[in-house]
Design an enzyme around this catalytic site. Sequence first.
Site, PDB file in Angstrom:
ATOM      1  N   SER B 101       0.837  -1.187   0.000  1.00 38.37           N
ATOM      2  CA  SER B 101       0.000   0.000   0.000  1.00 38.37           C
ATOM      3  C   SER B 101       0.879   1.246   0.000  1.00 38.37           C
ATOM      4  CB  SER B 101      -0.887  -0.017   1.248  1.00 38.37           C
ATOM      5  OG  SER B 101      -1.181   1.286   1.671  1.00 38.37           O
ATOM      6  N   CYS B 102       0.425   2.303  -0.683  1.00 42.48           N
ATOM      7  CA  CYS B 102       1.180   3.556  -0.699  1.00 42.48           C
ATOM      8  C   CYS B 102       0.641   4.556   0.308  1.00 42.48           C
ATOM      9  CB  CYS B 102       1.180   4.176  -2.091  1.00 42.48           C
ATOM     10  SG  CYS B 102       2.215   3.281  -3.241  1.00 42.48           S
ATOM     11  N   VAL B 103      -0.479   4.259   0.934  1.00 40.45           N
ATOM     12  CA  VAL B 103      -1.022   5.168   1.943  1.00 40.45           C
ATOM     13  C   VAL B 103      -1.262   4.389   3.240  1.00 40.45           C
ATOM     14  CG1 VAL B 103      -2.008   6.991   0.507  1.00 40.45           C
ATOM     15  CG2 VAL B 103      -3.268   4.882   0.836  1.00 40.45           C
TER      16      VAL B 103
END
Lengths: 167, 103
Positions: B101-103
């Site tokens: 995940s990037c967030v």
Amino acid sequence: MKNNDEKPLKKVCIICAKGTIEDVYATLVLANGAVMEGIEAKVFFTFFGLDAITKKQMNKIHTGTVGNPAMRMPGGLPFPSVLGMLPGVEAGVSAMMKSQMEKLDIPPVDEFLEMITAGGGEIYACKLAMDMFKLSEGDLWEDCSGVLTVGDFYGMCGGEGTQIIFT
Amino acid sequence: MAQKTIAGTNVEVDNEGYLQNPDQWNREIAGEIASEIGISLTDKHFEVIDFLREQYTSGVPLTIRKVGKSGITDIKGLYGLFPGGPLKYSSKIAGIPKPASCV
């Protein structure tokens, strides 16, 4: 190939000078991703990028529907620039992009900034651009860490393992 | 896939030490991974860990935003519990694979 002599990244100083969804979100994702990895992040908003930290504008940013060749219809057909010129199209496309991002758990701009500062990231505004757009500190998002000159900004970019990123 | 003995149990891990099978996890394993990172676990940590394991099991992609909205702690609190890696350290201790995940 992995070089074992690589020094890990310790700090990123990110500059955002444009106020479109893609420019602002690229900046926010980079900054948030840094603090999530334990990397210090300082973000400097200048010129139209100031919209992202201006209370009145921050949750109303749009993407440009004219002069953007990568813009496509849902389904992948080309999106003619003349369509993008019609009233409401830019707002509609922008709303659609935001709803797609919300599905991926990417928050609105103000909440995203809160996530970054919760992790210790710092948000700054450019003094010159503030003067140019006749903005005062009261116009800015409350948790902005300050208004900087370019010299102040460079003063924060020292130290081993620091990178400056211009989105 | 590498095997590693953590807290006396043989578990399957990736090259960064994330458990590949959450069923091999127990609280002793969590404690040992946490102390390797330099975190000593409290009940609050376990509330976050249990939440992450539940979410992972139900196939929901993990983000710090979801933890922040879980009612267990806010995002600042999450950084306080797992300094320098609110999602990656908590996931590692929770015995679930590294979140993509990037967030």
